[in-house]
Structures are given as structure tokens and as C-alpha cells.
Design a protein around this motif. Structure first.
Motif, PDB file in Angstrom:
ATOM      1  N   VAL A   4       0.864  -1.181   0.000  1.00  0.00           N
ATOM      2  CA  VAL A   4       0.000   0.000   0.000  1.00  0.00           C
ATOM      3  C   VAL A   4       0.895   1.224   0.000  1.00  0.00           C
ATOM      4  CG1 VAL A   4      -1.747   1.288   1.271  1.00  0.00           C
ATOM      5  CG2 VAL A   4      -1.825  -1.213   1.237  1.00  0.00           C
ATOM      6  N   GLN A   5       0.641   2.141  -0.916  1.00  0.00           N
ATOM      7  CA  GLN A   5       1.436   3.361  -0.998  1.00  0.00           C
ATOM      8  C   GLN A   5       0.577   4.584  -0.695  1.00  0.00           C
ATOM      9  OE1 GLN A   5       3.248   3.518  -4.906  1.00  0.00           O
ATOM     10  NE2 GLN A   5       5.105   2.483  -4.182  1.00  0.00           N
ATOM     11  N   VAL A   6       1.216   5.564  -0.046  1.00  0.00           N
ATOM     12  CA  VAL A   6       0.638   6.898   0.064  1.00  0.00           C
ATOM     13  C   VAL A   6       1.180   7.700  -1.114  1.00  0.00           C
ATOM     14  CG1 VAL A   6       0.332   8.934   1.514  1.00  0.00           C
ATOM     15  CG2 VAL A   6       0.679   6.708   2.579  1.00  0.00           C
ATOM     16  N   THR A   7       0.289   8.251  -1.923  1.00  0.00           N
ATOM     17  CA  THR A   7       0.730   8.938  -3.138  1.00  0.00           C
ATOM     18  C   THR A   7       0.919  10.443  -2.944  1.00  0.00           C
ATOM     19  OG1 THR A   7      -1.577   9.157  -3.865  1.00  0.00           O
ATOM     20  CG2 THR A   7      -0.354   7.209  -4.605  1.00  0.00           C
ATOM     21  N   GLY A   8       0.506  10.963  -1.794  1.00  0.00           N
ATOM     22  CA  GLY A   8       0.685  12.387  -1.509  1.00  0.00           C
ATOM     23  C   GLY A   8      -0.073  12.757  -0.251  1.00  0.00           C
ATOM     24  N   TYR A   9       0.040  14.008   0.168  1.00  0.00           N
ATOM     25  CA  TYR A   9      -0.693  14.458   1.348  1.00  0.00           C
ATOM     26  C   TYR A   9      -2.184  14.530   1.036  1.00  0.00           C
ATOM     27  CZ  TYR A   9       3.924  15.972   2.995  1.00  0.00           C
ATOM     28  OH  TYR A   9       5.234  16.009   3.373  1.00  0.00           O
ATOM     29  N   LYS A  14      -5.645   8.801  -0.851  1.00  0.00           N
ATOM     30  CA  LYS A  14      -4.225   8.824  -1.231  1.00  0.00           C
ATOM     31  C   LYS A  14      -3.546   7.474  -0.985  1.00  0.00           C
ATOM     32  CE  LYS A  14      -3.948  13.164  -2.503  1.00  0.00           C
ATOM     33  NZ  LYS A  14      -3.611  13.535  -3.892  1.00  0.00           N
ATOM     34  N   LEU A  15      -4.275   6.513  -0.399  1.00  0.00           N
ATOM     35  CA  LEU A  15      -3.741   5.166  -0.192  1.00  0.00           C
ATOM     36  C   LEU A  15      -4.086   4.299  -1.405  1.00  0.00           C
ATOM     37  CD1 LEU A  15      -4.703   4.508   3.545  1.00  0.00           C
ATOM     38  CD2 LEU A  15      -2.431   4.985   2.655  1.00  0.00           C
ATOM     39  N   ILE A  44      -0.916   8.120   9.808  1.00  0.00           N
ATOM     40  CA  ILE A  44      -2.090   8.894   9.410  1.00  0.00           C
ATOM     41  C   ILE A  44      -1.745  10.377   9.378  1.00  0.00           C
ATOM     42  CG2 ILE A  44      -4.419   9.565  10.119  1.00  0.00           C
ATOM     43  CD1 ILE A  44      -4.784   6.686  11.117  1.00  0.00           C
ATOM     44  N   TRP A  45      -1.056  10.837  10.417  1.00  0.00           N
ATOM     45  CA  TRP A  45      -0.669  12.243  10.439  1.00  0.00           C
ATOM     46  C   TRP A  45       0.353  12.548   9.353  1.00  0.00           C
ATOM     47  CZ3 TRP A  45      -0.610  15.358  15.565  1.00  0.00           C
ATOM     48  CH2 TRP A  45      -1.856  15.205  16.202  1.00  0.00           C
ATOM     49  N   MET A  46       1.206  11.583   9.049  1.00  0.00           N
ATOM     50  CA  MET A  46       2.141  11.775   7.939  1.00  0.00           C
ATOM     51  C   MET A  46       1.361  11.982   6.642  1.00  0.00           C
ATOM     52  SD  MET A  46       3.430   9.914   5.123  1.00  0.00           S
ATOM     53  CE  MET A  46       3.603   8.155   5.459  1.00  0.00           C
ATOM     54  N   ARG A  47       0.358  11.128   6.392  1.00  0.00           N
ATOM     55  CA  ARG A  47      -0.444  11.261   5.171  1.00  0.00           C
ATOM     56  C   ARG A  47      -1.216  12.573   5.154  1.00  0.00           C
ATOM     57  NH1 ARG A  47      -5.474  10.372   5.177  1.00  0.00           N
ATOM     58  NH2 ARG A  47      -5.546   8.726   6.754  1.00  0.00           N
ATOM     59  N   GLU A  48      -1.752  12.972   6.292  1.00  0.00           N
ATOM     60  CA  GLU A  48      -2.560  14.193   6.351  1.00  0.00           C
ATOM     61  C   GLU A  48      -1.719  15.464   6.370  1.00  0.00           C
ATOM     62  OE1 GLU A  48      -6.418  12.373   8.761  1.00  0.00           O
ATOM     63  OE2 GLU A  48      -4.919  13.571   9.845  1.00  0.00           O
ATOM     64  N   GLY A  49      -0.398  15.328   6.545  1.00  0.00           N
ATOM     65  CA  GLY A  49       0.454  16.515   6.609  1.00  0.00           C
ATOM     66  C   GLY A  49       0.405  17.223   7.937  1.00  0.00           C
ATOM     67  N   ALA A  50      -0.025  16.521   8.988  1.00  0.00           N
ATOM     68  CA  ALA A  50      -0.272  17.183  10.271  1.00  0.00           C
ATOM     69  C   ALA A  50       0.992  17.483  11.064  1.00  0.00           C
ATOM     70  CB  ALA A  50      -1.215  16.320  11.120  1.00  0.00           C
TER      71      ALA A  50
END
Length: 344
Positions: A4-9, A14-15, A44-50
Motif C-alpha cells: 500500500v502506498q501513500v501517493t501524496g498528502y 491517497k492510499l 495517518i498524520w504523515m499522510r494528512e500533513g499534520a
């Protein structure tokens, strides 16, 4: 392999589930077949940009380099070793220490180059992951799933309790006590260090489970008289607060702390900014600790305590790897008790 990749904030859209090449271990690395990966606020916070205040967010100033495979609470079996790694490690069942660092022993977690698996490196939302051989430790329990719930949350909780120098018989208030870090704060403070714990949760239906984990008193943050209830059950002000909530309970925490009390924070799910009257701090001689992760020595101490049965795994629910979106959405729902796991 599936990953599973995160493609951006952004949100869970984005998953993306992808097919990717199985990575090759470098000279001092091993290839781990992932058996379980627990979910943390960190990915999750990494993905959300928090974690950032601008357009970049991550553990490092340059932000996350996308696409990135998240996941940091990882257990698995070593199935391949690099050229300079002992072949005796093949077949070992391991839990991964979650970050690299050039910091000296005891300061690894505050080194400027601290880099996190699942943020700066591809992590455990995958069927395989590579990691330095010296950061792979024997699993503390026989179960991959049960051993996977401790790495980040457990290390964070252990370091928090160590920072405030908990003494037997002291009263420690734990916020977010039903979550991954909070439930371990309850166990570690009470069952390893002998503190009396006041656990703060939302739904008091979880009271008995909290007491099984070691809480002496269980209160709800929804109460309009929470401050008075804390003082009443303790017979006065408390010694320390272990907080993962942030703004929502910050004012009450400072008010219920005794003179010379200690406040340690390692999360802000209930608000990242707050107002503070500095007089509260200096007139009450309160010490404030910011806390993220911990040291390798603390990780080893934690694993020993787990293997001795002093700390128990608390698992709320498991999901298959392909359901990472649903798992992260479920993770953010209030009221769960313990960890959420992805099982490749």
C-alpha cells in the motif's frame, strides 16, 4: 509483492494498493516477510500533513518523498540476509525497532537525522520490507499479531513514563487511555512502575477493561465536572499527567497537578494548539516534557517486560492489507480499545 502506498498528502484516497518488486536487502540489511503491522497515528498524520506547518510534513524537514509505503509497528520472519549479515538470522521471528539514527546511545531519538520506517523508509503496509539487521529484535511473544502492537506505541509510552520518573505509589493521570499509547501508559505506569493510575476515556463502558489493565480509577472526559472528580477520587492533586490528547484536556491537567507536578505530552489528537497562562507553570513549579519515541535501551527493557508478562497486548480489530483505507478510517473513530492491525 502487494503493498500500500501513500501517493501524496491528503485523505485516505491517497492510499493505493499496488504490485511492487520485492526489495533487496543491502549488505547490512535483512528482508523481512511481514506477518503483522499495527496502525499508528504517525502514518495517518504523515499522510494528512499534520506534522508540518507548511506544505511539507514528515519526521524530516524536507517532508515525505512520495510515493511511500507507511507502517512502523512490524513483525515478521527474516527470509533473506545481506552480504555482511550473519546467515544465522535466517528464519528468525523479529520485531523491528522503528527508526534509524546516528545519535549516541541514549540520544538516538533526538538526533537530527532520526529517520522513521514508514515515513523516510518504506514500511510495513506490504508483504515484505528491508531493514538494518541490528534493528531487528527477537519477538517478545509467540504471536506475530500480539508482538506487533508495541513498537511505536510501546516505546513512546515507556519513554513517557521514564521521563517523568514515576515512583511507586504516585498518582498518574493518563489521557486517551483507551488508545494504543494510552492503554500502554496505563499498564506500564501501574504494573511496571507501581503507580496509581487515573485513566481518562470517553465511554465508561470500558471501565472494567481499564481496571484490568491496571487503572485504579476510570473517568470520562465527557463529564462536566471532570476536574472535581479527579481531585475527589485521588483525595487531592496528582503527581503527573501522561497526555496524548493536547488542547482538550490541557487546562484541566495543569489545574489538577500538584506543586512540583510533571506533565508529559506525546500527541495532540484533541487539539494541536492551546492557550497557556505561564503563571500556572511557574507558580506551581510544573515541569513539561515533550516526548517522541525513545531509545534502543528502553526498547529492549520494554520487550523484556512484555516477555515477562508485565505488559499485555491489547488488540481491537484486524484488517487484511487490501483494506488499509478502511482500517485507517476505523482507527480514527473514537471508542476503540487497543491496536488495529493489518495482516498481509
Amino acid at each position: 509483492m502487494r503493498a500500500v502506498q501513500v501517493t501524496g498528502y491528503g485523505n485516505v484516497d491517497k492510499l493505493k494498493v499496488i504490485d511492487a518488486p520485492i526489495p533487496e536487502p543491502k549488505e547490512n540489511e535483512v528482508l523481512v516477510k511481514v506477518k503483522a503491522c499495527a496502525i499508528n497515528n504517525t502514518e495517518i498524520w504523515m499522510r494528512e500533513g499534520a506534522y508540518g506547518t507548511g506544505s511539507k510534513s514528515g519526521w524530516r524537514p524536507e517532508g515525505v518523498q512520495f510515493p511511500r509505503t507507511p507502517g512502523s509497528d512490524i513483525t515478521g520472519e527474516i527470509v533473506k540476509v545481506g552480504g555482511q549479515t550473519d546467515e544465522a538470522m535466517l528464519g528468525k521471528r523479529v520485531v523491528l525497532f522503528p527508526f534509524t539514527s546516528s545519535g549516541e546511545e541514549g540520544t538516538e531519538h533526538i538526533s537530527e537525522d532520526m529517520s522513521f520506517i514508514g515515513s523516510e523508509y518504506d514500511g510495513g503496509y506490504a508483504e515484505y520490507v528491508v531493514w538494518p539487521a541490528d534493528l531487528c529484535f527477537d519477538m517478545p511473544l509467540s504471536s506475530y499479531s500480539e508482538s506487533a502492537v508495541f513498537s511505536v506505541s510501546g516505546l513512546t509510552a515507556w519513554h513517557m513514563v521514564k521521563q517523568i520518573h514515576v515512583q511507586p505509589g504516585e498518582t498518574v493521570m493518563v489521557t486517551g487511555a483507551n488508545g494504543g499509547v494510552g492503554s500502554l501508559n496505563v499498564q506500564i505506569a501501574s504494573k511496571v512502575f507501581g503507580a496509581k493510575v487515573i485513566a481518562i476515556i470517553g465511554d465508561l463502558e470500558g471501565e472494567e477493561r481499564m481496571k484490568e489493565l491496571g487503572a485504579t480509577h476510570v473517568l470520562s472526559y465527557r463529564s462536566d465536572s471532570l476536574q472535581e472528580e479527579i481531585l475527589e477520587v485521588n483525595g487531592g492533586q496528582i503527581d503527573s499527567v501522561l497526555d496524548v490528547v493536547g488542547d482538550a484536556l490541557f487546562s484541566i491537567s495543569l489545574q489538577v497537578l500538584k506543586k512540583g507536578g510533571k506533565f508529559c505530552i506525546s500527541g495532540s489528537a484533541g487539539g494541536q494548539k492551546t492557550s497557556l497562562d505561564f503563571r500556572t507553570l511557574y507558580l506551581k513549579h510544573i515541569t513539561v516534557y515533550g516526548s517522541v519515541m525513545g531509545t534502543r535501551a528502553e526498547f529492549k527493557d520494554m520487550l523484556n517486560a512484555i516477555s515477562e508478562g508485565k505488559i499485555k497486548p491489547v488488540i481491537d480489530k484486524t484488517f487484511p492489507l487490501e483494506k488499509a483505507k478502511e482500517a485507517q478510517v476505523y482507527f480514527k473513530n473514537k471508542g476503540k480499545l487497543g491496536k488495529i492491525l493489518l495482516l498481509p
